[in-house]
Scaffold this motif. Structure first.
Motif, mmCIF file in Angstrom:
data_model
loop_
_atom_site.group_PDB
_atom_site.id
_atom_site.type_symbol
_atom_site.label_atom_id
_atom_site.label_comp_id
_atom_site.label_asym_id
_atom_site.label_seq_id
_atom_site.Cartn_x
_atom_site.Cartn_y
_atom_site.Cartn_z
ATOM 1 N N MET A 209 0.830 -1.207 0.000
ATOM 2 C CA MET A 209 0.000 0.000 0.000
ATOM 3 C C MET A 209 0.864 1.255 0.000
ATOM 4 O O MET A 209 2.043 1.221 0.373
ATOM 5 C CB MET A 209 -0.911 0.012 1.225
ATOM 6 N N ARG A 210 0.262 2.343 -0.433
ATOM 7 C CA ARG A 210 0.919 3.647 -0.350
ATOM 8 C C ARG A 210 -0.072 4.659 0.207
ATOM 9 O O ARG A 210 -1.284 4.508 0.073
ATOM 10 C CB ARG A 210 1.402 4.099 -1.730
ATOM 11 N N VAL A 211 0.462 5.701 0.812
ATOM 12 C CA VAL A 211 -0.375 6.750 1.396
ATOM 13 C C VAL A 211 -0.781 7.735 0.309
ATOM 14 O O VAL A 211 0.071 8.281 -0.396
ATOM 15 C CB VAL A 211 0.367 7.493 2.520
ATOM 16 N N GLU A 212 -2.086 7.944 0.169
ATOM 17 C CA GLU A 212 -2.607 8.941 -0.768
ATOM 18 C C GLU A 212 -2.714 10.306 -0.096
ATOM 19 O O GLU A 212 -2.370 11.331 -0.675
ATOM 20 C CB GLU A 212 -3.976 8.506 -1.290
ATOM 21 N N LYS A 213 -3.209 10.302 1.136
ATOM 22 C CA LYS A 213 -3.288 11.550 1.890
ATOM 23 C C LYS A 213 -3.453 11.230 3.365
ATOM 24 O O LYS A 213 -3.845 10.134 3.744
ATOM 25 C CB LYS A 213 -4.439 12.434 1.398
ATOM 26 N N ARG A 214 -3.110 12.214 4.171
ATOM 27 C CA ARG A 214 -3.220 12.065 5.618
ATOM 28 C C ARG A 214 -3.591 13.408 6.225
ATOM 29 O O ARG A 214 -3.305 14.463 5.648
ATOM 30 C CB ARG A 214 -1.923 11.541 6.214
ATOM 31 N N GLU A 215 -4.249 13.358 7.365
ATOM 32 C CA GLU A 215 -4.590 14.598 8.064
ATOM 33 C C GLU A 215 -4.607 14.348 9.565
ATOM 34 O O GLU A 215 -5.281 13.432 10.051
ATOM 35 C CB GLU A 215 -5.950 15.127 7.618
ATOM 36 N N LYS A 216 -3.851 15.155 10.287
ATOM 37 C CA LYS A 216 -3.815 15.040 11.743
ATOM 38 C C LYS A 216 -5.055 15.710 12.321
ATOM 39 O O LYS A 216 -5.385 16.849 11.972
ATOM 40 C CB LYS A 216 -2.549 15.690 12.295
ATOM 41 N N ILE A 217 -5.745 14.997 13.187
ATOM 42 C CA ILE A 217 -6.930 15.531 13.861
ATOM 43 C C ILE A 217 -6.589 15.712 15.328
ATOM 44 O O ILE A 217 -6.340 14.743 16.042
ATOM 45 C CB ILE A 217 -8.151 14.586 13.724
ATOM 46 N N SER A 218 -6.533 16.944 15.789
ATOM 47 C CA SER A 218 -6.260 17.243 17.196
ATOM 48 C C SER A 218 -7.346 18.160 17.704
ATOM 49 O O SER A 218 -7.518 19.277 17.200
ATOM 50 C CB SER A 218 -4.891 17.913 17.357
ATOM 51 N N PHE A 219 -8.082 17.674 18.693
ATOM 52 C CA PHE A 219 -9.197 18.450 19.229
ATOM 53 C C PHE A 219 -9.285 18.159 20.724
ATOM 54 O O PHE A 219 -9.745 17.091 21.118
ATOM 55 C CB PHE A 219 -10.503 18.060 18.535
ATOM 56 N N GLY A 220 -8.799 19.076 21.547
ATOM 57 C CA GLY A 220 -8.809 18.832 22.992
ATOM 58 C C GLY A 220 -7.951 17.628 23.330
ATOM 59 O O GLY A 220 -6.754 17.602 23.078
ATOM 60 N N PHE A 221 -8.575 16.592 23.876
ATOM 61 C CA PHE A 221 -7.859 15.383 24.260
ATOM 62 C C PHE A 221 -7.962 14.284 23.206
ATOM 63 O O PHE A 221 -7.612 13.137 23.467
ATOM 64 C CB PHE A 221 -8.386 14.874 25.612
ATOM 65 N N TYR A 222 -8.443 14.636 22.029
ATOM 66 C CA TYR A 222 -8.543 13.662 20.934
ATOM 67 C C TYR A 222 -7.440 13.948 19.931
ATOM 68 O O TYR A 222 -7.378 15.029 19.343
ATOM 69 C CB TYR A 222 -9.907 13.772 20.254
ATOM 70 N N HIS A 223 -6.540 12.978 19.731
ATOM 71 C CA HIS A 223 -5.421 13.144 18.805
ATOM 72 C C HIS A 223 -5.296 11.877 17.963
ATOM 73 O O HIS A 223 -5.122 10.782 18.498
ATOM 74 C CB HIS A 223 -4.106 13.371 19.563
ATOM 75 N N THR A 224 -5.352 12.017 16.664
ATOM 76 C CA THR A 224 -5.202 10.860 15.788
ATOM 77 C C THR A 224 -4.737 11.311 14.413
ATOM 78 O O THR A 224 -4.791 12.504 14.084
ATOM 79 C CB THR A 224 -6.543 10.082 15.680
ATOM 80 N N MET A 225 -4.271 10.356 13.617
ATOM 81 C CA MET A 225 -3.914 10.630 12.228
ATOM 82 C C MET A 225 -4.894 9.875 11.331
ATOM 83 O O MET A 225 -5.020 8.656 11.448
ATOM 84 C CB MET A 225 -2.482 10.176 11.931
ATOM 85 N N LEU A 226 -5.563 10.614 10.477
ATOM 86 C CA LEU A 226 -6.483 10.013 9.510
ATOM 87 C C LEU A 226 -5.714 9.770 8.214
ATOM 88 O O LEU A 226 -5.057 10.679 7.701
ATOM 89 C CB LEU A 226 -7.660 10.949 9.271
ATOM 90 N N MET A 227 -5.805 8.542 7.707
ATOM 91 C CA MET A 227 -5.022 8.144 6.546
ATOM 92 C C MET A 227 -5.900 7.572 5.450
ATOM 93 O O MET A 227 -6.889 6.880 5.722
ATOM 94 C CB MET A 227 -4.012 7.062 6.941
ATOM 95 N N HIS A 228 -5.525 7.842 4.201
ATOM 96 C CA HIS A 228 -6.137 7.230 3.034
ATOM 97 C C HIS A 228 -5.022 6.506 2.298
ATOM 98 O O HIS A 228 -4.103 7.129 1.764
ATOM 99 C CB HIS A 228 -6.763 8.305 2.141
ATOM 100 N N ALA A 229 -5.077 5.162 2.295
ATOM 101 C CA ALA A 229 -4.058 4.354 1.640
ATOM 102 C C ALA A 229 -4.679 3.602 0.465
ATOM 103 O O ALA A 229 -5.833 3.190 0.513
ATOM 104 C CB ALA A 229 -3.447 3.369 2.625
ATOM 105 N N SER A 230 -3.890 3.421 -0.588
ATOM 106 C CA SER A 230 -4.353 2.667 -1.744
ATOM 107 C C SER A 230 -3.283 1.686 -2.179
ATOM 108 O O SER A 230 -2.112 1.791 -1.781
ATOM 109 C CB SER A 230 -4.712 3.604 -2.901
ATOM 110 N N HIS A 231 -3.656 0.705 -3.010
ATOM 111 C CA HIS A 231 -2.704 -0.284 -3.481
ATOM 112 C C HIS A 231 -1.745 0.326 -4.499
ATOM 113 O O HIS A 231 -2.109 1.205 -5.280
ATOM 114 C CB HIS A 231 -3.467 -1.457 -4.121
ATOM 115 N N LYS A 232 -0.527 -0.142 -4.469
ATOM 116 C CA LYS A 232 0.486 0.365 -5.399
ATOM 117 C C LYS A 232 0.207 -0.139 -6.815
ATOM 118 O O LYS A 232 -0.387 -1.190 -6.994
ATOM 119 C CB LYS A 232 1.872 -0.136 -4.952
#
Length: 232
Positions: A209-232
């Motif tokens: 897989m490869r990463v198409e896009k990512r976005e860090k979500i930080s809101f108060g005590f919620y922290h995560t990385m949202l990722m969109h991966a697709s096949h090479k």
């Protein structure tokens, strides 16, 4: 990729027990409409921000509305129901039977249960063929060895994208989680497993897989990385 002490069956048993018990009560409250503390309310709001962004990514795929999407680790079914309402067919799978039953109850109330297949299963073991796979706030409970195995399974279930969240490694948060390990067991939450960039790259490579896009979500005590991966 990390310690060899990881035991997949023990880990699944721990998650199953937690999310059928204390975890179910905690997350059903956060994902529901109960009055929350300030800390938990920021988690609810951050989760909602993440789901809005993820839903937008799904819509940008322009999949036919009868496409089949796997919601791996569906929890109480918020995203399952949302995409079912948008016209997609969904397989909602979760390791905890209580979570699946809650999803089924709410989907029935929302009038979309006929668009959903419900299954009690882990993200490592779920099977099928899907147009897309989503997995939100589930892989954060897997250390690097388990993460790589679970992600590889999810990637194998679709020729399309895998849209997911994970917890990227952060030194300060790692120290806070280490301190949390000294609290009495009844006061602990499940440990958030942070994944280093090098471990993520290895997991992606192993799954083809490869990463198409990512976005860090930080809101108060919620922290995560949202990722969109697709096949090479």
């Amino acid at each position: 990729m990390g310690s060899s002490s990881f035991n997949a069956e023990e880990h699944k048993s721990m998650l199953r027990s937690y999310f059928n018990g204390q975890g179910y009560q905690r997350w059903a409250s956060i994902y529901g409409s109960d009055k929350l503390s300030t800390v938990r309310n920021t988690v609810r709001e951050g989760h909602a921000v993440m789901m809005d962004k993820a839903f937008g990514w799904i819509e940008q795929l322009k999949l036919p509305k009868d496409s089949l999407i796997l919601d791996a680790g569906c929890g109480t079914g918020l995203f399952t129901i949302r995409i079912a309402k948008a016209g997609y067919r969904v397989k909602a799978a979760d390791i905890a039977s209580q979570m699946v039953e809650k999803t089924k109850t709410d989907a029935t109330a929302a009038g979309v249960a006929d668009k959903i297949e419900f299954e009690v299963n882990s993200i490592e073991s779920v099977s099928g063929s899907f147009d897309a796979v989503v997995c939100f706030d589930v892989l954060i409970h897997y250390p690097s060895e388990g993460f790589a195995h679970a992600f590889a399974n999810l990637a194998s279930l679709t020729k399309g994208p895998v849209i997911f969240t994970y917890a990227p490694y952060n030194r300060i948060l790692a120290f806070q989680h280490w301190l949390g390990g000294f609290f009495p067991k009844k006061e602990r939450r499940t440990t958030i497993q942070m994944i280093r960039d090098s471990e993520m790259e290895k997991a992606m490579e192993a799954a083809g897989m490869r990463v198409e896009k990512r976005e860090k979500i930080s809101f108060g005590f919620y922290h995560t990385m949202l990722m969109h991966a697709s096949h090479k």
